[in-house]
Write a protein that holds these residues in place. Sequence first.
Motif, short mmCIF file in Angstrom:
data_model
loop_
_atom_site.label_atom_id
_atom_site.label_comp_id
_atom_site.label_asym_id
_atom_site.label_seq_id
_atom_site.Cartn_x
_atom_site.Cartn_y
_atom_site.Cartn_z
N CYS A 1 9.31 -23.64 1.37
CA CYS A 1 10.48 -22.75 1.28
C CYS A 1 11.74 -23.56 1.56
CB CYS A 1 10.35 -21.58 2.25
SG CYS A 1 11.69 -20.38 2.05
N ALA A 2 12.34 -24.08 0.48
CA ALA A 2 13.53 -24.91 0.60
C ALA A 2 14.69 -24.14 1.22
CB ALA A 2 13.92 -25.46 -0.76
N LYS A 3 14.77 -22.84 0.90
CA LYS A 3 15.88 -22.03 1.43
C LYS A 3 15.83 -21.99 2.96
CE LYS A 3 17.84 -17.35 1.33
NZ LYS A 3 17.62 -17.03 2.74
N ASN A 4 14.66 -21.69 3.51
CA ASN A 4 14.52 -21.65 4.97
C ASN A 4 14.76 -23.02 5.60
OD1 ASN A 4 13.97 -18.95 4.87
ND2 ASN A 4 11.79 -19.13 5.37
N GLN A 5 14.25 -24.08 4.94
CA GLN A 5 14.47 -25.44 5.44
C GLN A 5 15.97 -25.71 5.56
OE1 GLN A 5 12.36 -27.61 2.37
NE2 GLN A 5 10.62 -28.04 3.71
N ASP A 6 16.72 -25.35 4.51
CA ASP A 6 18.17 -25.62 4.49
C ASP A 6 18.91 -24.80 5.55
OD1 ASP A 6 17.75 -27.39 2.42
OD2 ASP A 6 18.30 -25.96 0.84
N VAL A 7 18.52 -23.53 5.68
CA VAL A 7 19.17 -22.67 6.68
C VAL A 7 18.96 -23.24 8.07
CG1 VAL A 7 19.08 -20.40 7.79
CG2 VAL A 7 19.09 -20.55 5.29
N MET A 8 17.71 -23.60 8.39
CA MET A 8 17.41 -24.15 9.72
C MET A 8 18.18 -25.44 9.98
SD MET A 8 13.28 -23.70 9.92
CE MET A 8 12.48 -22.22 9.32
N ARG A 9 18.21 -26.31 8.99
CA ARG A 9 18.92 -27.58 9.17
C ARG A 9 20.42 -27.35 9.40
NH1 ARG A 9 18.18 -29.28 4.56
NH2 ARG A 9 20.27 -28.89 3.73
N ASN A 10 20.99 -26.46 8.59
CA ASN A 10 22.43 -26.18 8.71
C ASN A 10 22.79 -25.53 10.05
OD1 ASN A 10 22.86 -27.27 6.18
ND2 ASN A 10 22.67 -25.30 5.12
N LEU A 11 21.84 -24.82 10.63
CA LEU A 11 22.07 -24.21 11.96
C LEU A 11 22.01 -25.24 13.10
CD1 LEU A 11 20.01 -20.88 11.70
CD2 LEU A 11 22.49 -21.07 12.00
N GLY A 12 21.48 -26.41 12.79
CA GLY A 12 21.36 -27.45 13.82
C GLY A 12 20.02 -27.47 14.51
N LEU A 13 19.00 -26.85 13.89
CA LEU A 13 17.68 -26.79 14.54
C LEU A 13 16.99 -28.15 14.61
CD1 LEU A 13 16.40 -23.33 13.35
CD2 LEU A 13 16.05 -24.25 15.64
N ILE A 14 17.33 -29.04 13.68
CA ILE A 14 16.69 -30.37 13.73
C ILE A 14 17.17 -31.15 14.95
CG2 ILE A 14 16.58 -32.64 12.60
CD1 ILE A 14 16.40 -31.18 9.91
N SER A 15 18.50 -31.22 15.12
CA SER A 15 19.04 -31.98 16.26
C SER A 15 18.62 -31.36 17.59
CB SER A 15 20.56 -32.08 16.16
OG SER A 15 21.13 -30.79 16.05
N THR A 16 18.61 -30.00 17.64
CA THR A 16 18.18 -29.30 18.87
C THR A 16 16.71 -29.62 19.17
OG1 THR A 16 19.74 -27.50 18.47
CG2 THR A 16 17.88 -27.03 19.94
N SER A 17 15.89 -29.63 18.13
CA SER A 17 14.45 -29.90 18.31
C SER A 17 14.22 -31.32 18.81
CB SER A 17 13.70 -29.70 16.98
OG SER A 17 13.86 -28.37 16.54
N VAL A 18 14.94 -32.28 18.23
CA VAL A 18 14.76 -33.68 18.64
C VAL A 18 15.15 -33.86 20.10
CG1 VAL A 18 15.58 -36.06 18.29
CG2 VAL A 18 15.00 -34.64 16.31
N ARG A 19 16.26 -33.24 20.51
CA ARG A 19 16.68 -33.32 21.92
C ARG A 19 15.64 -32.69 22.84
NH1 ARG A 19 21.84 -32.02 19.92
NH2 ARG A 19 21.58 -29.82 20.51
N LEU A 20 15.08 -31.57 22.40
CA LEU A 20 14.08 -30.87 23.21
C LEU A 20 12.79 -31.69 23.32
CD1 LEU A 20 13.32 -28.43 24.86
CD2 LEU A 20 12.86 -27.17 22.76
N ILE A 21 12.39 -32.33 22.23
CA ILE A 21 11.18 -33.17 22.26
C ILE A 21 11.36 -34.30 23.27
CG2 ILE A 21 9.80 -34.83 20.93
CD1 ILE A 21 10.34 -33.02 18.46
N LYS A 22 12.54 -34.93 23.24
CA LYS A 22 12.81 -36.02 24.20
C LYS A 22 12.77 -35.50 25.64
CE LYS A 22 15.59 -38.81 21.03
NZ LYS A 22 16.95 -39.29 20.70
N LEU A 23 13.28 -34.29 25.81
CA LEU A 23 13.28 -33.66 27.14
C LEU A 23 11.85 -33.37 27.59
CD1 LEU A 23 15.33 -32.66 29.25
CD2 LEU A 23 15.29 -30.43 28.12
#
Length: 436
Positions: free
Chosen positions: A55-77
Motif C-alpha cells: 500500500c504505497a498510499k499508506n507508506q507515503d502518509v506514514m513517511r510524511n508524518l515523520g514515522l520513519i524518523s520517530t521509529s529510528v529514534r525509538l529503536i535506538k532508545l
Amino acid sequence: MAKESIFRDLLEILMSASSEIEQAYKDSCELVELDTCLLLIAECFRCLRNACVECAKNQDVMRNLGLISTSVRLIKLLHGIKIKEELLLTALRCSLQFLGNIAAGNGDSQNSIWKCAFPDLFLTCLTYSDKKIVAYCCMVLFTCLNSEKVRELLDPGNLTVALHVLKVYKEQWESEWSFLIVTDHLLKCPELVKALYAKLSNQERVTLLELIMAKVSEKNTVTSEEMNVFMRHAAFLAGCFQEKCEAVLKLTSAADAEDEEALVTIRLLDVLCEMTSNNGQLEHLQALPGLLETAIDTLRLTHLAGKQAVNIFTATHAMTGQKEISHPAVGFKSHLIRLIGNLCYKNKENQDKVYELDGIPLILDNCSIDDNNPFVNQWAVYAIRNLTEQNERNQELIAQMEAKGLADNSALESMGLEIEKRDDKLILRSVRKKPS
C-alpha cells in the motif's frame, strides 16, 4: 487503506512512549515499570507494519508524518535498555519489520530510512544478540540498498556495516537476507570486495569466496556491465591466488591440516576453476597474466612434495571399502589440472606456454588413479585433449615420450589417443570408438 488521523494517533502514542522511557532513565533507570509501555510500542508497530503491506498510499502518509524518523529514534532508545525480556525483543522486532515494510517498493521511504538510520542503526542491530532482530535488520538493509548506496559502504567508517553482514552470514548461514545482501549488492562493486577482503580474517575470506562461488555458479545470462564486474573479480582473485598459492604446501604436515591461509588458497582455486568453466568469460580469463604459470608451478611443487614424503599430495590407491579420506586438500591437484586444461581450451598461446614450462610431462605423471585426488585421471584426459587440439608440437612431444617409455600407453589409450608413425614422424591421434 486508513485515514491519516489513525496514523497520526499511532505516532503520538509512540512519541509519548519514547518520552516515558527517557523519563524512566532519568529517574535512576526504573525500567521495571515499562512492561505496559513496551507492549503498547509493539502493538503500534504491528498496526503500522501491517498497514504498509503493498500500500504505497499508506507508506507515503506514514513517511510524511515523520514515522520513519520517530521509529529510528525509538529503536535506538530501546537498544539502550539493558534488560533481556521478551517484551523488549518483541518491540524491537516489530519496529524493524515496520521499517522493512514501509521501504518495500518505495524509493522515497528507502531514502528516508537511509538518511535516518545509516550507518548507526544498522551497526547497532547487526550486532544484536537476538537472531530475529539481526535478520530483520538485514531485511531492512537489503531493501534500502542500491548501487549508489553500496558505494557509500566504501567509506572506512561505513565498511564495518558490510563486514558485519558477512559475519552474520558466517555465523547464521541460514540467514537468507545476509546472503542476498552480499550476492545481489556487495558483489556488484569490485572495489568494495577488494576493500572487504583486505579487512577479513582467513576464515571470513573463505566465507566470502563461497558466496562468490555461489554467484559465479549461477547460469543466468549476464549483461556487459555484469561481465565487466566479473572480470575485475577474476583479476583480483587470480592475483590473490598467485600471491598465496604456496601456502597450500603447509598441508604436507598433519599438524597444519587446518591452516587457514592454506584453506583460503584452496577456495581461491575452486572459484577460479568455476570462473574458467564459463565459455562466455573464458577468453578474458585466459589472458590474465601469470595465472597459467602459477597453476603449473603449484602443481609441480605439490606433486614433488607428494613424492618426497608421504602426505596428502602423495598419490594413493586404497582398496575399495576403505573409509573416504577427509582432508581440505583432497582434490587440490585435480583442480590445478582442471584450471590448466580450461586455460588451454582452444588457446594456442597457452598451449605453447605449457609446453615451454614442461607442464605436459607433469600432467601425464598425474594420470593414475589417486584417492587423494578424485577424478584426477579425467581432468588429466581433459587437459591433454585441450593441450593437443590443433597443436602438432604438443602432440609430437607426447608421442615421443610414449615411444621412449616416458608416457604410459594405457593412460593415453584411456584418453582415446594412440601413437601413429607417419613419414618417419610419430603423431598422436584421436581414436574414435565405434558405437557398440
